[in-house]
Structure formats: C-alpha cells, structure tokens
Design a protein around this motif. Structure first.
Motif, PDB file in Angstrom:
ATOM      1  N   LEU A 146      44.784  -9.947  64.857  1.00 13.29           N
ATOM      2  CA  LEU A 146      44.274  -8.676  65.341  1.00 13.29           C
ATOM      3  C   LEU A 146      45.273  -7.588  64.989  1.00 13.29           C
ATOM      4  N   THR A 147      44.757  -6.503  64.472  1.00 11.21           N
ATOM      5  CA  THR A 147      45.624  -5.393  64.113  1.00 11.21           C
ATOM      6  C   THR A 147      45.237  -4.184  64.938  1.00 11.21           C
ATOM      7  N   SER A 148      46.253  -3.537  65.472  1.00  9.22           N
ATOM      8  CA  SER A 148      46.001  -2.355  66.286  1.00  9.22           C
ATOM      9  C   SER A 148      46.162  -1.106  65.424  1.00  9.22           C
ATOM     10  N   THR A 149      45.076  -0.340  65.290  1.00  6.95           N
ATOM     11  CA  THR A 149      45.130   0.890  64.484  1.00  6.95           C
ATOM     12  C   THR A 149      44.751   2.080  65.362  1.00  6.95           C
TER      13      THR A 149
ATOM     14  N   GLU B  36      38.911   1.719  55.674  1.00  9.64           N
ATOM     15  CA  GLU B  36      40.027   1.770  54.731  1.00  9.64           C
ATOM     16  C   GLU B  36      41.001   0.620  54.930  1.00  9.64           C
ATOM     17  N   VAL B  37      41.160   0.209  56.183  1.00  9.74           N
ATOM     18  CA  VAL B  37      42.233  -0.738  56.481  1.00  9.74           C
ATOM     19  C   VAL B  37      41.975  -2.058  55.774  1.00  9.74           C
TER      20      VAL B  37
ATOM     21  N   SER C 250      45.351   5.470  47.958  1.00 14.68           N
ATOM     22  CA  SER C 250      44.676   6.419  48.839  1.00 14.68           C
ATOM     23  C   SER C 250      45.445   6.420  50.146  1.00 14.68           C
ATOM     24  N   ASP C 251      45.263   7.474  50.925  1.00 14.13           N
ATOM     25  CA  ASP C 251      45.995   7.550  52.179  1.00 14.13           C
ATOM     26  C   ASP C 251      45.397   6.580  53.174  1.00 14.13           C
ATOM     27  N   ILE C 252      46.267   5.905  53.938  1.00 13.58           N
ATOM     28  CA  ILE C 252      45.713   4.934  54.886  1.00 13.58           C
ATOM     29  C   ILE C 252      45.353   5.586  56.213  1.00 13.58           C
ATOM     30  N   PHE C 253      45.695   6.879  56.361  1.00 12.20           N
ATOM     31  CA  PHE C 253      45.229   7.564  57.568  1.00 12.20           C
ATOM     32  C   PHE C 253      44.638   8.902  57.156  1.00 12.20           C
TER      33      PHE C 253
ATOM     34  N   ALA D 148      52.709   5.325  58.432  1.00 10.35           N
ATOM     35  CA  ALA D 148      51.444   4.880  59.028  1.00 10.35           C
ATOM     36  C   ALA D 148      51.363   3.353  59.046  1.00 10.35           C
ATOM     37  N   ASP D 149      51.907   2.712  58.006  1.00  6.22           N
ATOM     38  CA  ASP D 149      51.960   1.243  57.981  1.00  6.22           C
ATOM     39  C   ASP D 149      52.842   0.708  59.095  1.00  6.22           C
ATOM     40  N   GLU D 150      54.016   1.322  59.234  1.00  5.51           N
ATOM     41  CA  GLU D 150      54.959   0.864  60.260  1.00  5.51           C
ATOM     42  C   GLU D 150      54.413   1.130  61.656  1.00  5.51           C
ATOM     43  N   LEU D 151      53.636   2.207  61.779  1.00  5.34           N
ATOM     44  CA  LEU D 151      53.035   2.522  63.071  1.00  5.34           C
ATOM     45  C   LEU D 151      52.037   1.434  63.463  1.00  5.34           C
ATOM     46  N   ILE D 152      51.279   0.951  62.477  1.00  4.87           N
ATOM     47  CA  ILE D 152      50.326  -0.137  62.753  1.00  4.87           C
ATOM     48  C   ILE D 152      51.085  -1.365  63.248  1.00  4.87           C
ATOM     49  N   GLU D 153      52.193  -1.656  62.581  1.00  3.12           N
ATOM     50  CA  GLU D 153      52.978  -2.834  62.963  1.00  3.12           C
ATOM     51  C   GLU D 153      53.548  -2.687  64.374  1.00  3.12           C
ATOM     52  N   LEU D 154      54.083  -1.500  64.650  1.00  2.00           N
ATOM     53  CA  LEU D 154      54.640  -1.220  65.981  1.00  2.00           C
ATOM     54  C   LEU D 154      53.549  -1.311  67.044  1.00  2.00           C
ATOM     55  N   SER D 155      52.423  -0.682  66.750  1.00  4.02           N
ATOM     56  CA  SER D 155      51.333  -0.644  67.716  1.00  4.02           C
ATOM     57  C   SER D 155      50.784  -2.047  67.974  1.00  4.02           C
ATOM     58  N   THR D 156      50.669  -2.839  66.912  1.00  7.78           N
ATOM     59  CA  THR D 156      50.158  -4.209  67.049  1.00  7.78           C
ATOM     60  C   THR D 156      51.104  -5.045  67.912  1.00  7.78           C
TER      61      THR D 156
END
Length: 202
Positions: free
Chosen positions: A83-86, A112-113, A121-124, A173-181
């Motif tokens: 599960l990934t938190s975005t 996009e994810v 392309s931008d991921i956010f 934005a990638d690192e934010l996904i990792e942190l949030s997850t």
C-alpha cells in the motif's frame, strides 16, 4: 468473541511489524525539518528570505486499489500489493517581508502513480494556488483562488519551476510518498495496538 479478536490483533500486529520497512521515519533530503502531530505532518525549510512549509495528512491518503473489480484473478497465495500513501499536500511559501503567503494545493494524480519509465512527467500536480494572510490558520474563501484546470500551460510551468526552485520537485514528491507511507503504516500499527488494549479492557 473479544478474546478471539484480541488474539487476531496480536497476530496482525506481529505481521505488520514484520513487513514494516522503516523503524524510524525516512528523512526527506534537502534540509527539511519534520514535525508530526498524529496523522498530520509538516516539513519546513528556510532559504534566503523565505520559509517553505509542506503540510499533509495521512488520513484517506491510500488510493482505493484499482484491481477490486477482478477479485477472482488474485491467486490465494499472492502477497497483498504494497500500500502506498499518496496524500494531497499543501505548500506554503512565506516571504519574510510580506504579510502574504502563497499557497499551492498539490496532489498526486491517481492514474500517474506507478507509470515510471514514461517520459519525464511530473508525479504531482498543482490543483489550486491562492494568497492567504500569513499566520492565519483559517483560509478565506473571499481570496481569489486560481484553479489550474483551465490555466495557460506556460504559467503552470512557471509555477512548477517556482516550486522546484524551492525544493519541491519530483525527487521531493517521491520522498514524500515514502515518508507518508511509513507514517501511515506506523499509525496503523499504533491503531491496532490501541484497539487491542481497548478490546482486552474489561
């Protein structure tokens, strides 16, 4: 019933701890300081004459899994997908010498994810931009809010560059996904533990 429930939770917590990737929350590169209040996280970075804050909440940040339509295809022994938190996140840029804050409401587009390897392309995406009075927690609906749906793409690109210059780019934005997850998983385990104590409480 409660005994069985408590036992189930004990096993579940064990399993979740086993697959927990991060014992402590991963760092976000680029000199961001992290503050966490329950499910809300805030990243703060100061650069010449400006303070940039990024706020997000992990509640409801896990997109519904797309493969729910075809349950029969999942083999019984298959691992559940990670599960990934975005989460949606809000970027505030505060200049020291003005009383205004430029606010960007950003989100991860659901389709996009996970399509890496396509063109850069931008991921956010930026959904809305507005000015808000600095230091006020309640945003005013009377302030003009720029919705990016119908925006001139050149202006949109400049806004994205403006954020990138302040450290809010794809890497961030990638690192934010990792942190949030990681944060979401940590809170989930904590919730299971609280639930277990609650259930066992006579």
């Amino acid at each position: 019933g409660d005994k069985a429930f408590a036992q189930f939770l004990t096993d579940e917590i064990k399993e979740e701890k086993k697959i927990q990737k991060h014992k402590s929350l991963p760092k976000v590169s680029g000199g961001w300081e992290l503050e966490v209040h329950g499910t809300e996280a805030k990243l703060v970075r100061k650069i010449a004459g400006e303070k940039i804050t990024v706020t997000f909440n992990i509640n409801n940040s896990i997109p519904p899994s797309a493969d729910e339509d075809t349950p029969e295809e999942q083999k019984p022994d298959e691992q559940e997908p990670d599960l990934t938190s975005t989460p949606n996140f809000v970027v505030e840029v505060i200049k020291d010498d003005t009383k205004q804050t430029l606010v960007f409401d950003c989100h991860y587009p659901e389709d996009e994810v996970g399509h890496e390897g396509e063109e850069e392309s931008d991921i956010f995406t930026i959904r809305e931009v507005s000015f808000q009075p600095t230091g006020e927690s309640d945003w005013k609906d009377t302030n003009y809010t720029l919705n990016t749906d119908s925006l001139d793409w050149a202006l949109y690109d400049h806004l994205m560059d403006f954020l990138a210059d302040r450290g809010v780019d794809n890497t961030f934005a990638d690192e934010l996904i990792e942190l949030s997850t990681a944060l979401e998983h940590q809170e989930y385990i904590k919730f299971l533990e609280d639930l277990k104590s609650f259930v066992k409480c006579q």
